[in-house]
Design a protein around this motif. Structure first.
Motif, short mmCIF file in Angstrom:
data_model
loop_
_atom_site.label_atom_id
_atom_site.label_comp_id
_atom_site.label_asym_id
_atom_site.label_seq_id
_atom_site.Cartn_x
_atom_site.Cartn_y
_atom_site.Cartn_z
N VAL A 134 0.87 -1.19 0.00
CA VAL A 134 0.00 0.00 0.00
C VAL A 134 0.90 1.23 0.00
CG1 VAL A 134 -2.11 1.00 0.98
CG2 VAL A 134 -1.68 -1.43 1.23
N ALA A 135 0.72 2.16 0.91
CA ALA A 135 1.38 3.47 0.80
C ALA A 135 2.90 3.37 0.82
CB ALA A 135 0.88 4.38 1.93
N GLU A 189 1.83 -8.95 -1.02
CA GLU A 189 0.70 -8.31 -0.34
C GLU A 189 -0.33 -9.37 0.04
OE1 GLU A 189 -2.17 -6.45 1.40
OE2 GLU A 189 -0.34 -5.36 0.91
N HIS A 233 -5.72 -6.20 -2.85
CA HIS A 233 -5.45 -5.00 -3.62
C HIS A 233 -4.15 -4.36 -3.18
CE1 HIS A 233 -9.87 -5.52 -3.33
NE2 HIS A 233 -9.84 -5.24 -4.62
N VAL A 234 -3.51 -3.66 -4.09
CA VAL A 234 -2.32 -2.87 -3.77
C VAL A 234 -2.57 -1.43 -4.18
CG1 VAL A 234 -0.68 -4.77 -3.95
CG2 VAL A 234 -1.27 -3.46 -5.99
N SER A 235 -1.78 -0.56 -3.61
CA SER A 235 -1.78 0.85 -4.00
C SER A 235 -3.19 1.42 -4.08
CB SER A 235 -1.06 1.01 -5.35
OG SER A 235 -0.73 2.36 -5.59
N PHE A 236 -4.01 1.12 -3.06
CA PHE A 236 -5.36 1.66 -3.05
C PHE A 236 -5.41 2.90 -2.15
CE2 PHE A 236 -5.19 -1.68 0.18
CZ PHE A 236 -5.65 -1.03 1.31
N ASN A 289 -6.47 4.23 0.73
CA ASN A 289 -7.09 3.85 2.00
C ASN A 289 -7.70 5.06 2.71
OD1 ASN A 289 -4.54 4.85 2.47
ND2 ASN A 289 -3.90 3.23 3.87
N GLY A 337 2.08 -2.27 7.80
CA GLY A 337 1.04 -1.37 8.28
C GLY A 337 0.71 -1.58 9.74
N ASP A 362 -8.92 -1.78 4.66
CA ASP A 362 -8.65 -1.96 3.23
C ASP A 362 -9.95 -2.02 2.44
OD1 ASP A 362 -9.67 -4.54 3.64
OD2 ASP A 362 -7.69 -5.45 3.81
#
Length: 618
Positions: A9-10, A32, A36-39, A41, A113, A132
Motif C-alpha cells: 500500500v502506501a 501483499e 489489492h495494492v496501492s489503493f 485507503n 502497516g 482496506d
C-alpha cells in the motif's frame, strides 16, 4: 540486487516505484496479503458514504499496471509467514492455492502497516473495521442489507486487534435488512470521518469515545467545536463512554469504570478506536521493537537486523519536538509515503537521514475543518514542559470580501526560546493552509515571533493583508517582549478568586448578548441581583472607547485587572492603555469566544464525570 517488499500500500508501493525509477536493474518483488495494492485507503470512508461514487476510483494501481509501467513483480494474496534473516529468505503462502514457497532477498523492506484495535467486549465479533478495500465492501454491504463475507476482516480474531485481510475466508453473513442505525466506536480522525459518511448514507449515528472529547490531538476548547458540528448534523456524541457489549442490533454503553449508560440502536458497528503497529514479521526476523510497540528503526529506516528495513505505520518515527530520543508512532499516510521514498534512496545509496516528524493532520466534518500539528496543551502539561498559549479568531480572508468566515487558531510556544511547539485550527475555510504554514515554520526552526514577518500570498479573496499567521506572530512577539500579559480561559477563576477585577471592553450590546463570568468570591452576590447564588461573577462593562474616561472611577487599582473582548484584539489595546495608567492588567487570551468554548467543554466533561460518579454510588 533483489529487494523484497512486504506490504503493497502506501509505504511499500512508494518504495517499490521509487526503486524502479532509480534503478532499472533492481529485481523488485512486492508481497501483499490482501486483494489489492496501492489503493486509496484514506478515501475508504468517503466511498462508504457515497461521496466517492465509484469503487474503482479507490484502486490507483493493479499488479498488471505496475508490471507494465514499472516492471515490478506484485503478488496479491501472498502472505509472508516467516523470515530467516541469516539465510536472507522469507516464507510465503499463496492464499489462493494454499501452496507455500521460499523467496530469497538481498534487501527486505517490511511495510505491513498497522492493525485496527477492536475492544474485547461481548458480541464484538460483529463489529467491522476499516483498513482496506475488502473492509469497506463489508461496510457498504451492511449499509445496503446485502450479504457479505463476514465481519472484522478476513481471518480476524478478537484479540484486541484485527488481523490483515486475506488470511482465510470467514463465513458469509446472512442477508439482513438495510442498516438504519450505526455505532462508531472511537472519536478520532477516522471515527469522525466514518460517522459523517454514515450520516450521508441516512443512518442514525452514535459516536462513542472513551475519553472526554473527540479528536484527542486538539485541546478541549478547540475540539468542542467539532462536537457541536457533529451534533448539529444529528450525530449522538457520547464521550467518557465505552461499548460494553453488542447485541444483534443494539449496543450497550457504559462509563469508563463500567457503570451502565443505557442502550442505543446499532444495526451496524464500526470499530475505529485506533491502530497498533503490525510487528509480527519483525519479531520473527529478530528485529527490536520500540517501547510503544513499533518496529524500531534508525534515521535511515534500518531495523536492528542487517539488510532488513521497516517503513510506514509499523515503524517508529523520530519526534521533532521531543526533548529525548525516545521514538514515537505517527500513523499518517503522507509520512508513510515519505518513508517509502526514503528507504528506496537508502537501499540504493543515494542519501541518509530521514527528517523527524511533527505530526501534521487534518479532518473535515460536515464542512468544518479541524487540523493540528505538533504538541497540544494537554501533552505539554503531561510532559512538564513550559509553554505559552495563544488563541486568535480571524477570518480566513478579508472581512469585507463576500464569504468571510471565522476560524479558531491556537499556537503553543516555548516561552524561553520562542520556538513553536504546536498549533491547532478549526473553521469553515482556510484552516488547512494556516496549519500547513505553521508546520513548515516548525520544520524550518522559525520562532513564533518570526511569523509576523512571513510574506504570504494576499488578495482579498484569499487572505488578509495581515494574514492570520502574521497575527499569531504579532501576538507572540508582544508577549515575548513583555508588552502585554495574557491569561488563559482555564486560569481565570483562580485569579478572580484572588481578587482580580474582570472588565469587558466590548460594546454594551455585545456585553448584553453574553459576557465572561468567573467563579465568584464569597460575598460577591449583590442583594436583588438575579445572579445571586449562582456562584458566578460577570465582567464589568467598560467599552474600550470610554475606557480612558471611566477607568479611574470604575476600575480599582489595588488588585489585578483582567480585560476581555470578543477575540482578544480590543483586549490587547485595553491592556496597553490600562498598563500605562498604572494598572496590573492581563488580557484574556482569545477573548470571550475562547472562554465560551473552553467553559462549554469543561461543562460537558464535568457532566460526564457527575454521571459516572452517580452510577458508581448507585
Amino acid at each position: 540486487m533483489k529487494i523484497v517488499i512486504v506490504g503493497g500500500v502506501a509505504a511499500g508501493m512508494s518504495a517499490a516505484t521509487r526503486l524502479r525509477r532509480l534503478s532499472e536493474d533492481a529485481q523488485i518483488v512486492v508481497l501483499e496479503a490482501g486483494e489489492h495494492v496501492s489503493f486509496a485507503n484514506c478515501g475508504l470512508p468517503y466511498y462508504a458514504g457515497g461521496v466517492i461514487e465509484e469503487r474503482d476510483a479507490l484502486l490507483l494501481q493493479t499488479p498488471e499496471s505496475l508490471a507494465a509501467r514499472f516492471r515490478i513483480d506484485v503478488r496479491v494474496r501472498h502472505r509472508v509467514t516467516g523470515v530467516d534473516a541469516a539465510a536472507r529468505t522469507v516464507s510465503v503462502r499463496d492464499l489462493t492455492t494454499g501452496l507455500d514457497h521460499v523467496e530469497t532477498y538481498d534487501r527486505l523492506v517490511l511495510s505491513p502497516g498497522a492493525r485496527p484495535i477492536v475492544p474485547p467486549a461481548p458480541g464484538m465479533e460483529r463489529a467491522l473495521v476499516l483498513r482496506d478495500v475488502s473492509d469497506v465492501d463489508r461496510i457498504v454491504a451492511a449499509i445496503e442489507g446485502r450479504a457479505s463475507d463476514g465481519a472484522l476482516g478476513a481471518g480476524d480474531e478478537l484479540s484486541g486487534a484485527a488481523e490483515p485481510s486475506g488470511h482465510s475466508a470467514p463465513p458469509t453473513e446472512p442477508h439482513r435488512a438495510p442498516a438504519r442505525s450505526a455505532v462508531v466506536i472511537g472519536g478520532g480522525f477516522v471515527g469522525v470521518e466514518v460517522a459523517e459518511n454514515l450520516v450521508h448514507r441516512g443512518l442514525a449515528v452514535t459516536l462513542v469515545e472513551l475519553s472526554d472529547q473527540v479528536l484527542a490531538p486538539l485541546d478541549p476548547e478547540m475540539a468542542i467545536r467539532v462536537r457541536q458540528e457533529l451534533e448539529a448534523h444529528g450525530v449522538d456524541v457520547r464521550t467518557s463512554t465505552q461499548v460494553s457489549a453488542l447485541g444483534p442490533d443494539t449496543a450497550e454503553l457504559a462509563s469508563a469504570d463500567g457503570a451502565p449508560r443505557g442502550e442505543v440502536p446499532a444495526d451496524l458497528v464500526v470499530a475505529a478506536i485506533g491502530v497498533r503497529p503490525d510487528v509480527e514479521l519483525a519479531v520473527l526476523a529478530g528485529a527490536r521493537v520500540g517501547p510503544r510497540g513499533g518496529i524500531l528503526v534508525d534515521e535511515d529506516l534500518r531495523t536492528s537486523v542487517p539488510d532488513v528495513f521497516a517503513v510506514g505505520d509499523a515503524a517508529t518515527k523520530r519526534d521533532a519536538l521531543a526533548e529525548t530520543d525516545e521514538p514515537t508512532l505517527v500513523p499518517l499516510a503522507n509520512l508513510a509515503n515519505r518513508h517509502g521514498r526514503h528507504v528506496a534512496d537508502v537501499i540504493l545509496g543515494r542519501r541518509t537521514g530521514m527528517r523527524a516528524s511533527v505530526g501534521t493532520a487534518v479532518v473535515g466534518v460536515f464542512g468544518l475543518t479541524a487540523a493540528a500539528v505538533g504538541r497540544n496543551e494537554k501533552r505539554l502539561r503531561a510532559e512538564g514542559r513550559p509553554y505559552r498559549a495563544i488563541h486568535t479568531h480571524p477570518a480566513q480572508h478579508a472581512g469585507y470580501y463576500p464569504g468571510a468566515s471565522q476560524m479558531a487558531l491556537k499556537l503553543l510556544v516555548d516561552p524561553e526560546t520562542d520556538l513553536i511547539l504546536g498549533a491547532q485550527g478549526v473553521g469553515r475555510d482556510g484552516v488547512d493552509k494556516r496549519i500547513d504554514v505553521l508546520a513548515t515554520a516548525i520544520a524550518g526552526g522559525l520562532t513564533a515571533s518570526d511569523l509576523a514577518d512571513l510574506e504570504l500570498a494576499y488578495a482579498p479573496a484569499y487572505g488578509s493583508a495581515k494574514d492570520p499567521v502574521n497575527m499569531l506572530g504579532y501576538v507572540a512577539d508582544n508577549l515575548r517582549a513583555g508588552e502585554t500579559r495574557s491569561i488563559q480561559w482555564h486560569e481565570l477563576d483562580d485569579l478572580v478568586a484572588q481578587g482580580a477585577t474582570l472588565v469587558d471592553v466590548r460594546t454594551p450590546g455585545e456585553h448584553a448578548r453574553g459576557t465572561v463570568e468567573a467563579a465568584g468570591r464569597a460575598g460577591d452576590d449583590e442583594p436583588g441581583d438575579d445572579r445571586a447564588g449562582t456562584g458566578t461573577l460577570p465582567a464589568v462593562n467598560v467599552p474600550l472607547d470610554e475606557l480612558r474616561a471611566r477607568a479611574a472611577a470604575e476600575i480599582p487599582t489595588g488588585a489585578p485587572v483582567v480585560v476581555h473582548c470578543q477575540v482578544g484584539q480590543r483586549g490587547h489595546t485595553a491592556a496597553r492603555l490600562l498598563s500605562q495608567l498604572g494598572y496590573d492588567v492581563r488580557n484574556l487570551d482569545g477573548g470571550y469566544l475562547t472562554w465560551r468554548d473552553g467553559t462549554l467543554a469543561r461543562r460537558v466533561s464535568d457532566a460526564a464525570e457527575a454521571e459516572e460518579l452517580a452510577g458508581a454510588r448507585a
